[in-house]
Design an enzyme around this catalytic site. Structure first.
Site, PDB file in Angstrom:
ATOM      1  N   ASN A 192       0.842  -1.190   0.000  1.00  0.00           N
ATOM      2  CA  ASN A 192       0.000   0.000   0.000  1.00  0.00           C
ATOM      3  C   ASN A 192       0.880   1.244   0.000  1.00  0.00           C
ATOM      4  OD1 ASN A 192       0.421   1.133   2.711  1.00  0.00           O
ATOM      5  ND2 ASN A 192      -0.658  -0.675   3.462  1.00  0.00           N
ATOM      6  N   ASP A 195       2.855   2.303   3.220  1.00  0.00           N
ATOM      7  CA  ASP A 195       4.029   1.472   3.498  1.00  0.00           C
ATOM      8  C   ASP A 195       5.187   1.836   2.576  1.00  0.00           C
ATOM      9  OD1 ASP A 195       2.789   0.128   5.515  1.00  0.00           O
ATOM     10  OD2 ASP A 195       2.222  -1.609   4.310  1.00  0.00           O
ATOM     11  N   GLU A 196       4.856   2.159   1.339  1.00  0.00           N
ATOM     12  CA  GLU A 196       5.885   2.556   0.378  1.00  0.00           C
ATOM     13  C   GLU A 196       6.602   3.821   0.852  1.00  0.00           C
ATOM     14  OE1 GLU A 196       6.150   3.719  -4.380  1.00  0.00           O
ATOM     15  OE2 GLU A 196       4.335   2.799  -3.575  1.00  0.00           O
ATOM     16  N   GLY A 197       5.821   4.798   1.293  1.00  0.00           N
ATOM     17  CA  GLY A 197       6.410   6.039   1.779  1.00  0.00           C
ATOM     18  C   GLY A 197       7.223   5.846   3.043  1.00  0.00           C
ATOM     19  N   ALA A 200      10.537   4.071   2.293  1.00  0.00           N
ATOM     20  CA  ALA A 200      11.496   5.000   1.679  1.00  0.00           C
ATOM     21  C   ALA A 200      12.061   5.954   2.721  1.00  0.00           C
ATOM     22  CB  ALA A 200      10.825   5.775   0.544  1.00  0.00           C
TER      23      ALA A 200
END
Length: 455
Positions: A192, A195-197, A200
């Site tokens: 989602n 979670d990606e942000g 990173a």
């Protein structure tokens, strides 16, 4: 004169030779067993460290020179994005009695993205297998069974119909299960946007050293992909937490600390999806009656075709006065009421990645190889220049005016003033600045909680 042999010595040699051979063989077997055990133990070492031990990051070096005498372990993360699939092979080392360090990363990318194979699932396996071969080449055989293998898909698959996305993931899982690496039931998933942000954010703060010491200043993260864009930072002002809309805050536990992050992913506001919206198209649907999509953001003399998410659109520019103003007006319509602005963001140091970097490098705002810093207003200056000279000096990319204008206004919507400094980087200390490193931390920590043994 030829020396006469001592026969007593010869008799001793006949006895000592087989004895020495046996001792040597015993030592060799013992070493092999220890070496294999150390590979299996690597899984537990890194899992424990991800849960509670502070990690450090050292200057990049060759795998051999950086790991002599250290415990060595690996992690493999596939990033299945909207425009390509990338593999990250991470090598870690743990000096005796010290915390682990990241010692090497291998990175390779293939195009197109997995979503391009939505109607031909079998073809997707070829690229995955090619990238797996990269992992085999860079990870010693003895470590294969103890090396976690994970694929996380991002916006490209999130935009696909659920059934098509699941078929693609199932095919990848089959390829993974047939590999010699450590593969769990959750080895393949759609990530989602939050979670990606967050992943990173972990990566960049780990690489800049901000996570080493409690209380040290962290940096924020801006990522602009093809299908979505993310903003993540650690608020220091209580008012930011209280004013944040639902879904914009997330708690992260790592290194025996809890971070309450402001993090949100805007699906559909990635650069490729934004292009389509600015042109007036609809995601996943051809234009009615093959209608040509006309935009003031394109060069007036341009007429051609553009493919996005397996759909081909006929597009063209238009002749008009004040192309920048017309383009900016259209982009503003697309962004209207879609982005939450937080006052604190302008006071946080931010790194910007992906298409932010690519566009800045393409127009000379930063060094294409080394990256660099710029102010938000540089994007606006570049956008105005390119848009206002479309007719007299058409750029190499027909989307240059559109893309620069979009980035400029997106950053404005996030609350950044024109003089706000952003750092743009593809790599920090030779490590790819993507979410992959942060995600592998999360995954290994979850394996530890599940008490999954290394195979």
């Amino acid at each position: 004169m030829r020396k006469i042999p001592n026969h007593g010595t010869l008799r001793m040699t006949k006895v000592a030779y087989p004895l020495g051979l046996c001792v040597g063989l015993f030592i060799y077997v013992a070493y092999i067993k220890w070496h294999r055990a150390s590979a299996a133990q690597a899984f537990f070492t890194i899992a424990g460290a991800a849960s509670g031990v502070r990690w450090t990051q050292q200057a990049f070096s060759s795998p051999d020179s950086a790991t002599r005498g250290h415990e060595v372990f690996y992690g493999i993360m596939f990033d299945a994005g909207s425009t390509g699939t990338r593999i990250h092979v991470f090598q870690f080392a743990r000096p005796p009695g010290e915390t682990p360090t990241l010692t090497h990363e291998t990175f390779k990318a293939l195009k197109p993205g997995l979503s391009a194979y939505a109607d031909d699932v079998e073809k997707s396996a070829q690229g995955i297998q090619e990238l797996l071969n990269v992992a085999k080449q860079h990870i010693p055989y003895d470590f294969w069974k103890a090396t976690p293998l994970v694929l996380k898909a991002t916006a490209g698959l999130r935009l696909l119909p659920g059934e098509k996305a699941q078929k693609l993931l199932q095919k990848v899982k089959e390829v993974f299960k047939a590999s010699p690496f450590l593969v769990g039931d959750d080895c393949v998933s759609i990530m989602n946007g939050t979670d990606e942000g967050v992943s990173a954010w972990i990566t960049v703060n780990f690489l800049t050293g901000s996570l080493k010491t409690p209380g040290s200043s962290s940096v924020g993260m801006l990522d602009l992909g093809g299908g979505s864009t993310q903003i993540t930072f650690l608020p220091r002002v209580e008012g930011t937490l209280q004013a944040s809309p639902p879904g914009h805050l997330t708690a992260l536990q790592m290194f025996n600390r809890t971070f309450k992050l402001y993090s949100y992913s805007y699906l559909g506001l990635g650069l490729m999806s934004a292009r389509l919206a600015i042109l007036g198209g609809v995601e996943g649907k051809p234009a009615e009656d093959d209608k040509e999509l006309v935009s003031p953001c394109l060069s007036p003399r341009f007429r051609g075709k553009w493919e996005h998410a397996e759909v081909t659109y006929r597009i063209s520019g238009q002749k008009a006065v004040g192309l920048y103003e017309l383009c900016a007006s259209r982009v503003s319509e697309v962004l209207r009421n879609k982005v939450h602005r937080t006052e604190e963001a302008q006071h946080v140091d931010f790194y910007a990645f992906s298409y932010y970097y690519d566009l800045a490098a393409s127009f000379g705002l930063i060094d294409a190889e080394k990256g660099g810093s710029l102010v938000v207003g540089d994007f606006e200056i570049a956008a105005k220049y390119v848009c206002r000279t479309l007719e007299t000096q058409p750029p190499s990319s027909p989307f240059a005016c559109m893309d620069l204008t979009y980035i400029s206004l997106l950053l404005h919507e996030f609350g950044f003033p024109g003089d706000k400094v952003l750092k743009l980087a593809r790599k920090i200390d030779n490590v790819e600045t993507s979410w992959a490193l942060g995600a592998i931390f999360h995954y290994i920590d979850s394996l530890k909680r599940q008490k999954v043994p290394a195979l």
